[in-house]
Design a protein around this motif. Structure first.
Motif, PDB file in Angstrom:
ATOM      1  N   LEU A 148       3.140   6.160   2.226  1.00 44.19           N
ATOM      2  CA  LEU A 148       1.965   6.034   3.083  1.00 44.19           C
ATOM      3  C   LEU A 148       0.855   5.258   2.380  1.00 44.19           C
ATOM      4  O   LEU A 148       0.151   4.453   3.001  1.00 44.19           O
ATOM      5  N   LYS A 149       0.706   5.481   1.088  1.00 46.73           N
ATOM      6  CA  LYS A 149      -0.307   4.742   0.322  1.00 46.73           C
ATOM      7  C   LYS A 149      -0.014   3.244   0.349  1.00 46.73           C
ATOM      8  O   LYS A 149      -0.910   2.421   0.577  1.00 46.73           O
ATOM      9  N   LYS A 150       1.252   2.892   0.126  1.00 48.93           N
ATOM     10  CA  LYS A 150       1.639   1.479   0.144  1.00 48.93           C
ATOM     11  C   LYS A 150       1.446   0.880   1.538  1.00 48.93           C
ATOM     12  O   LYS A 150       1.047  -0.277   1.678  1.00 48.93           O
ATOM     13  N   LYS A 151       1.721   1.693   2.551  1.00 51.50           N
ATOM     14  CA  LYS A 151       1.569   1.215   3.925  1.00 51.50           C
ATOM     15  C   LYS A 151       0.104   0.919   4.231  1.00 51.50           C
ATOM     16  O   LYS A 151      -0.223  -0.120   4.824  1.00 51.50           O
ATOM     17  N   PHE A 152      -0.788   1.814   3.822  1.00 48.59           N
ATOM     18  CA  PHE A 152      -2.218   1.590   4.035  1.00 48.59           C
ATOM     19  C   PHE A 152      -2.664   0.295   3.356  1.00 48.59           C
ATOM     20  O   PHE A 152      -3.390  -0.516   3.941  1.00 48.59           O
ATOM     21  N   LEU A 153      -2.231   0.110   2.122  1.00 44.93           N
ATOM     22  CA  LEU A 153      -2.606  -1.091   1.369  1.00 44.93           C
ATOM     23  C   LEU A 153      -2.043  -2.349   2.023  1.00 44.93           C
ATOM     24  O   LEU A 153      -2.722  -3.380   2.099  1.00 44.93           O
ATOM     25  N   ARG A 154      -0.811  -2.247   2.502  1.00 44.29           N
ATOM     26  CA  ARG A 154      -0.169  -3.407   3.126  1.00 44.29           C
ATOM     27  C   ARG A 154      -0.876  -3.797   4.427  1.00 44.29           C
ATOM     28  O   ARG A 154      -1.134  -4.980   4.682  1.00 44.29           O
ATOM     29  N   VAL A 155      -1.205  -2.806   5.236  1.00 46.66           N
ATOM     30  CA  VAL A 155      -1.895  -3.079   6.503  1.00 46.66           C
ATOM     31  C   VAL A 155      -3.281  -3.664   6.241  1.00 46.66           C
ATOM     32  O   VAL A 155      -3.713  -4.608   6.910  1.00 46.66           O
ATOM     33  N   PHE A 156      -3.974  -3.112   5.253  1.00 45.17           N
ATOM     34  CA  PHE A 156      -5.303  -3.616   4.895  1.00 45.17           C
ATOM     35  C   PHE A 156      -5.218  -5.087   4.478  1.00 45.17           C
ATOM     36  O   PHE A 156      -6.053  -5.910   4.884  1.00 45.17           O
ATOM     37  N   THR A 157      -4.210  -5.411   3.671  1.00 44.01           N
ATOM     38  CA  THR A 157      -4.024  -6.792   3.219  1.00 44.01           C
ATOM     39  C   THR A 157      -3.785  -7.728   4.398  1.00 44.01           C
ATOM     40  O   THR A 157      -4.316  -8.842   4.443  1.00 44.01           O
ATOM     41  N   THR A 158      -2.994  -7.259   5.354  1.00 45.75           N
ATOM     42  CA  THR A 158      -2.715  -8.065   6.549  1.00 45.75           C
ATOM     43  C   THR A 158      -3.987  -8.299   7.358  1.00 45.75           C
ATOM     44  O   THR A 158      -4.252  -9.412   7.827  1.00 45.75           O
ATOM     45  N   ILE A 159      -4.782  -7.254   7.510  1.00 49.13           N
ATOM     46  CA  ILE A 159      -6.030  -7.366   8.281  1.00 49.13           C
ATOM     47  C   ILE A 159      -6.999  -8.335   7.610  1.00 49.13           C
ATOM     48  O   ILE A 159      -7.675  -9.128   8.272  1.00 49.13           O
ATOM     49  N   ALA A 160      -7.058  -8.275   6.278  1.00 42.97           N
ATOM     50  CA  ALA A 160      -8.026  -9.092   5.532  1.00 42.97           C
ATOM     51  C   ALA A 160      -7.561 -10.528   5.312  1.00 42.97           C
ATOM     52  O   ALA A 160      -8.319 -11.341   4.772  1.00 42.97           O
ATOM     53  N   ALA A 161      -6.347 -10.835   5.730  1.00 43.14           N
ATOM     54  CA  ALA A 161      -5.833 -12.195   5.539  1.00 43.14           C
ATOM     55  C   ALA A 161      -6.624 -13.184   6.398  1.00 43.14           C
ATOM     56  O   ALA A 161      -6.899 -12.927   7.570  1.00 43.14           O
ATOM     57  N   SER A 162      -6.998 -14.297   5.810  1.00 46.32           N
ATOM     58  CA  SER A 162      -7.806 -15.288   6.528  1.00 46.32           C
ATOM     59  C   SER A 162      -6.929 -16.192   7.392  1.00 46.32           C
ATOM     60  O   SER A 162      -5.756 -16.418   7.084  1.00 46.32           O
ATOM     61  N   HIS A 163      -7.525 -16.693   8.473  1.00 45.76           N
ATOM     62  CA  HIS A 163      -6.838 -17.601   9.394  1.00 45.76           C
ATOM     63  C   HIS A 163      -7.774 -18.752   9.755  1.00 45.76           C
ATOM     64  O   HIS A 163      -9.001 -18.614   9.700  1.00 45.76           O
TER      65      HIS A 163
END
Length: 253
Positions: A148-163
């Motif tokens: 769950l910790k890794k999942k939270f970090l992974r989702v956060f990284t996806t959200i913060a990715a620039s486009h």
């Protein structure tokens, strides 16, 4: 069966001798390479041992430095704040408030300054961040699994990715999220702390309203008096909501 002529037989024997010579040279080269490889491995091991020794010494020095620093200046507490620059080095451990970027994203999503093309990624980021924020709020205090910790970090990284379609304010906020990612997840090492400072801000809200109505203190003495009374009364009220006034009177007796 084809019979070879004398000349052909000589040629083949010469070729055989050449092959044997090449084979001998190859074996000699292989032996040399194996020796060099062994020497390189030994050298690498020596360097690794030296590096480990230096790393151990560095850790010991770092630990001693922390002990001296804490002895001289005291250990800074863990702080929960927004990403205002003044807080950068104020704490040994720093949990950044999730409510602040969520509010910024909400304001962007509701803004009329962006066209449809820019509004879409803004609204999507706001919804994704809010969803992650609320999920973590529900799980906070639980014994989170490594998955769950890794999942939270992974989702956060996806959200913060620039486009490329991100408007400038959104791109700036995402850059800040990426930069401070570790501080947004300090709670993973401290499951007893919240991920926002909403409680503290709500506790001070009436003081902000009072300042707005009264236009603040007119003198430095008045400001100091207000801050002292506020800190004492709120401390008493938070520690004992039912009897804080009695304790306040007892302090002044």
């Amino acid at each position: 069966m084809i019979l070879l002529s004398t000349e052909e037989m000589k040629q083949r024997l010469v070729r055989l001798n050449n092959l044997e010579h090449l084979h001998a040279m190859s074996r000699e080269r292989i032996v040399g390479l194996e020796k060099e490889n062994k020497e390189l491995k030994q050298r690498i091991k020596e360097l690794e041992d030296k590096n480990n020794d230096q790393h151990t010494k560095l850790e010991a020095l770092s630990f001693q430095f922390e002990q001296i620093k804490n002895k001289l200046f005291g250990r800074k507490p863990l702080g929960i704040t927004d990403d205002y620059g003044a807080y950068t080095n104020a704490f040994d451990e720093h949990q950044l408030c999730w409510a602040h970027p969520q509010r910024k994203l909400r304001d962007m999503a509701e803004s009329r300054e962006f066209g449809d093309r820019q509004k879409k990624p803004t609204l999507q980021t706001y919804r994704q961040f809010s969803q992650l924020y609320h999920v973590i709020q529900k799980k906070i205090g639980d014994n989170l699994s490594p998955y769950l910790k890794k999942k939270f970090l992974r989702v956060f990284t996806t959200i913060a990715a620039s486009h490329t379609r991100d408007p400038v304010p959104l791109a700036k906020l995402k850059k800040s999220l990426q930069k401070n990612k570790k501080k947004y997840f300090t709670f993973l090492d401290h499951p007893d702390i919240p991920i926002d400072d909403n409680k503290a801000e709500r506790a001070l809200r009436h003081l902000v309203i009072k300042r707005k109505i009264s236009f603040g203190s007119k003198t430095s003495r008045g400001a100091e008096t207000t801050s002292i009374l506020t800190s004492v009364i709120l401390s008493l009220k938070w520690n004992d909501p039912d009897n804080w006034f009695k304790q306040y009177l007892a302090l002044n007796a």
